[in-house]
Write a protein that holds these residues in place. Sequence first.
Motif, PDB file in Angstrom:
ATOM      1  N   UNK A 267      -0.204 -38.552  38.097  1.00 13.81           N
ATOM      2  CA  UNK A 267      -1.497 -37.995  38.727  1.00 13.81           C
ATOM      3  C   UNK A 267      -0.815 -36.760  39.478  1.00 13.81           C
ATOM      4  N   UNK A 268       0.465 -36.531  40.005  1.00 15.51           N
ATOM      5  CA  UNK A 268       0.820 -35.463  40.663  1.00 15.51           C
ATOM      6  C   UNK A 268       2.490 -35.293  40.605  1.00 15.51           C
ATOM      7  N   UNK A 269       2.952 -34.062  40.882  1.00 17.34           N
ATOM      8  CA  UNK A 269       3.978 -33.920  41.311  1.00 17.34           C
ATOM      9  C   UNK A 269       4.384 -32.354  41.773  1.00 17.34           C
TER      10      UNK A 269
ATOM     11  N   UNK B 237      10.589 -24.287  52.581  1.00 11.75           N
ATOM     12  CA  UNK B 237       9.167 -23.890  52.365  1.00 11.75           C
ATOM     13  C   UNK B 237       8.011 -24.755  52.871  1.00 11.75           C
ATOM     14  N   UNK B 238       8.227 -26.034  52.939  1.00 16.92           N
ATOM     15  CA  UNK B 238       7.257 -26.931  53.469  1.00 16.92           C
ATOM     16  C   UNK B 238       7.374 -27.212  54.889  1.00 16.92           C
ATOM     17  N   UNK B 239       8.130 -26.633  55.668  1.00 15.59           N
ATOM     18  CA  UNK B 239       8.202 -26.605  57.135  1.00 15.59           C
ATOM     19  C   UNK B 239       9.268 -27.816  57.261  1.00 15.59           C
ATOM     20  N   UNK B 240      10.239 -28.129  56.655  1.00 19.04           N
ATOM     21  CA  UNK B 240      11.389 -29.015  56.865  1.00 19.04           C
ATOM     22  C   UNK B 240      12.728 -28.225  56.789  1.00 19.04           C
ATOM     23  N   UNK B 241      12.902 -27.370  57.411  1.00 19.24           N
ATOM     24  CA  UNK B 241      14.371 -26.847  57.341  1.00 19.24           C
ATOM     25  C   UNK B 241      15.498 -27.683  57.294  1.00 19.24           C
ATOM     26  N   UNK B 242      15.339 -28.884  57.945  1.00 21.32           N
ATOM     27  CA  UNK B 242      16.739 -29.690  58.151  1.00 21.32           C
ATOM     28  C   UNK B 242      17.088 -30.619  56.890  1.00 21.32           C
ATOM     29  N   UNK B 243      16.090 -30.138  55.612  1.00 17.50           N
ATOM     30  CA  UNK B 243      16.195 -31.057  54.490  1.00 17.50           C
ATOM     31  C   UNK B 243      16.462 -29.933  53.384  1.00 17.50           C
ATOM     32  N   UNK B 244      17.159 -30.279  52.299  1.00 15.90           N
ATOM     33  CA  UNK B 244      17.226 -29.670  50.938  1.00 15.90           C
ATOM     34  C   UNK B 244      15.780 -29.575  50.319  1.00 15.90           C
ATOM     35  N   UNK B 245      15.699 -28.643  49.333  1.00 16.59           N
ATOM     36  CA  UNK B 245      14.530 -28.719  48.621  1.00 16.59           C
ATOM     37  C   UNK B 245      14.714 -29.927  47.543  1.00 16.59           C
ATOM     38  N   UNK B 246      13.720 -30.510  47.323  1.00 16.72           N
ATOM     39  CA  UNK B 246      13.352 -31.745  46.608  1.00 16.72           C
ATOM     40  C   UNK B 246      12.111 -31.873  46.036  1.00 16.72           C
ATOM     41  N   UNK B 247      11.999 -32.568  45.111  1.00 16.68           N
ATOM     42  CA  UNK B 247      10.573 -32.842  44.462  1.00 16.68           C
ATOM     43  C   UNK B 247      10.100 -34.186  44.383  1.00 16.68           C
ATOM     44  N   UNK B 248       9.135 -34.572  43.975  1.00 18.20           N
ATOM     45  CA  UNK B 248       8.026 -35.903  44.050  1.00 18.20           C
ATOM     46  C   UNK B 248       7.432 -35.908  42.787  1.00 18.20           C
ATOM     47  N   UNK B 249       7.103 -37.106  42.336  1.00 17.29           N
ATOM     48  CA  UNK B 249       6.156 -37.368  41.278  1.00 17.29           C
ATOM     49  C   UNK B 249       5.520 -38.528  41.681  1.00 17.29           C
ATOM     50  N   UNK B 250       4.053 -38.593  41.334  1.00 19.53           N
ATOM     51  CA  UNK B 250       3.285 -39.732  41.868  1.00 19.53           C
ATOM     52  C   UNK B 250       2.631 -40.298  40.679  1.00 19.53           C
ATOM     53  N   UNK B 251       2.483 -41.655  40.649  1.00 24.09           N
ATOM     54  CA  UNK B 251       2.447 -42.361  39.394  1.00 24.09           C
ATOM     55  C   UNK B 251       1.166 -43.548  39.733  1.00 24.09           C
TER      56      UNK B 251
ATOM     57  N   UNK C  86      -0.640 -46.774  39.110  1.00 19.85           N
ATOM     58  CA  UNK C  86      -0.361 -48.223  38.137  1.00 19.85           C
ATOM     59  C   UNK C  86      -1.054 -49.245  38.784  1.00 19.85           C
ATOM     60  N   UNK C  87      -0.755 -50.394  38.482  1.00 18.29           N
ATOM     61  CA  UNK C  87      -1.302 -51.752  38.921  1.00 18.29           C
ATOM     62  C   UNK C  87      -1.312 -51.824  40.655  1.00 18.29           C
ATOM     63  N   UNK C  88      -0.492 -51.338  41.161  1.00 18.37           N
ATOM     64  CA  UNK C  88      -0.126 -51.471  42.612  1.00 18.37           C
ATOM     65  C   UNK C  88      -0.719 -50.476  43.635  1.00 18.37           C
ATOM     66  N   UNK C  89      -0.977 -49.318  42.992  1.00 15.92           N
ATOM     67  CA  UNK C  89      -1.701 -48.446  43.349  1.00 15.92           C
ATOM     68  C   UNK C  89      -0.915 -46.994  43.022  1.00 15.92           C
ATOM     69  N   UNK C  90      -0.706 -45.967  43.811  1.00 16.22           N
ATOM     70  CA  UNK C  90      -0.052 -44.846  43.378  1.00 16.22           C
ATOM     71  C   UNK C  90       1.351 -44.913  44.126  1.00 16.22           C
ATOM     72  N   UNK C  91       2.373 -44.769  43.250  1.00 18.15           N
ATOM     73  CA  UNK C  91       3.863 -44.967  43.787  1.00 18.15           C
ATOM     74  C   UNK C  91       4.143 -43.633  43.601  1.00 18.15           C
ATOM     75  N   UNK C  92       4.588 -43.020  44.680  1.00 15.42           N
ATOM     76  CA  UNK C  92       5.343 -41.554  45.118  1.00 15.42           C
ATOM     77  C   UNK C  92       6.872 -42.045  45.126  1.00 15.42           C
ATOM     78  N   UNK C  93       7.445 -41.164  44.154  1.00 17.06           N
ATOM     79  CA  UNK C  93       8.843 -41.191  44.187  1.00 17.06           C
ATOM     80  C   UNK C  93       9.328 -39.844  44.667  1.00 17.06           C
ATOM     81  N   UNK C  94      10.079 -39.641  45.777  1.00 17.68           N
ATOM     82  CA  UNK C  94      10.438 -38.351  46.340  1.00 17.68           C
ATOM     83  C   UNK C  94      11.960 -38.021  46.313  1.00 17.68           C
ATOM     84  N   UNK C  95      12.373 -37.062  46.793  1.00 21.57           N
ATOM     85  CA  UNK C  95      13.713 -36.628  46.932  1.00 21.57           C
ATOM     86  C   UNK C  95      14.341 -36.653  45.576  1.00 21.57           C
TER      87      UNK C  95
END
Length: 159
Positions: A52-54, A61-75, A77-86
């Motif tokens: 449903x999103x990524x 760029x997102x205002x978190x200068x203490x973290x490296x750039x990473x991505x997420x994907x949201x899926x 399913x039956x339990x709701x929407x699971x976001x897998x990040x970093x």
Amino acid sequence: MWCSPIRKLSVPVGRGHPGAFGAVRKHDIHTGVDLYAPEKTLVFPVEDGEVVAFGQFTGEKLGFPWWEDTDYIAIKGLSGVVLYGELSLHNPFIGEEVLANTRLLGRVKRVMKTDKGRPMSMLHLELYREWRGWTAWEIGQPQPENLLDPTFLLSNALI
């Protein structure tokens, strides 16, 4: 859930563990569960669903200068929407149907810029009743009503 049955995954629990759901941190309350894993560990969905999103999850760029750039994907399913990040993502598209344990979502990516004596790469998992975009949980505020604890999804996970 993940690709290799080499060792049992350690799921952080209890609000005292910085990777656990609901842990109070320096800037906010933790909205997911951090599963410490080596960089480039393959990540597969915990259940069947639809993308449903990524996009970008952490970084300057997102205002978190203490973290490296990473991505997420949201899926969704039956339990709701699971976001897998970093992660570094593996060619997702909106509306794509994915099957648990079979569709490579991406690889775990280093997220921490500074070594604090804890693992520097991890998979971050969040769970939502429905997708409205990922949300923050501010210190002193109640748990957002759309946010759920994803720990139960991981009870038998292997990495």
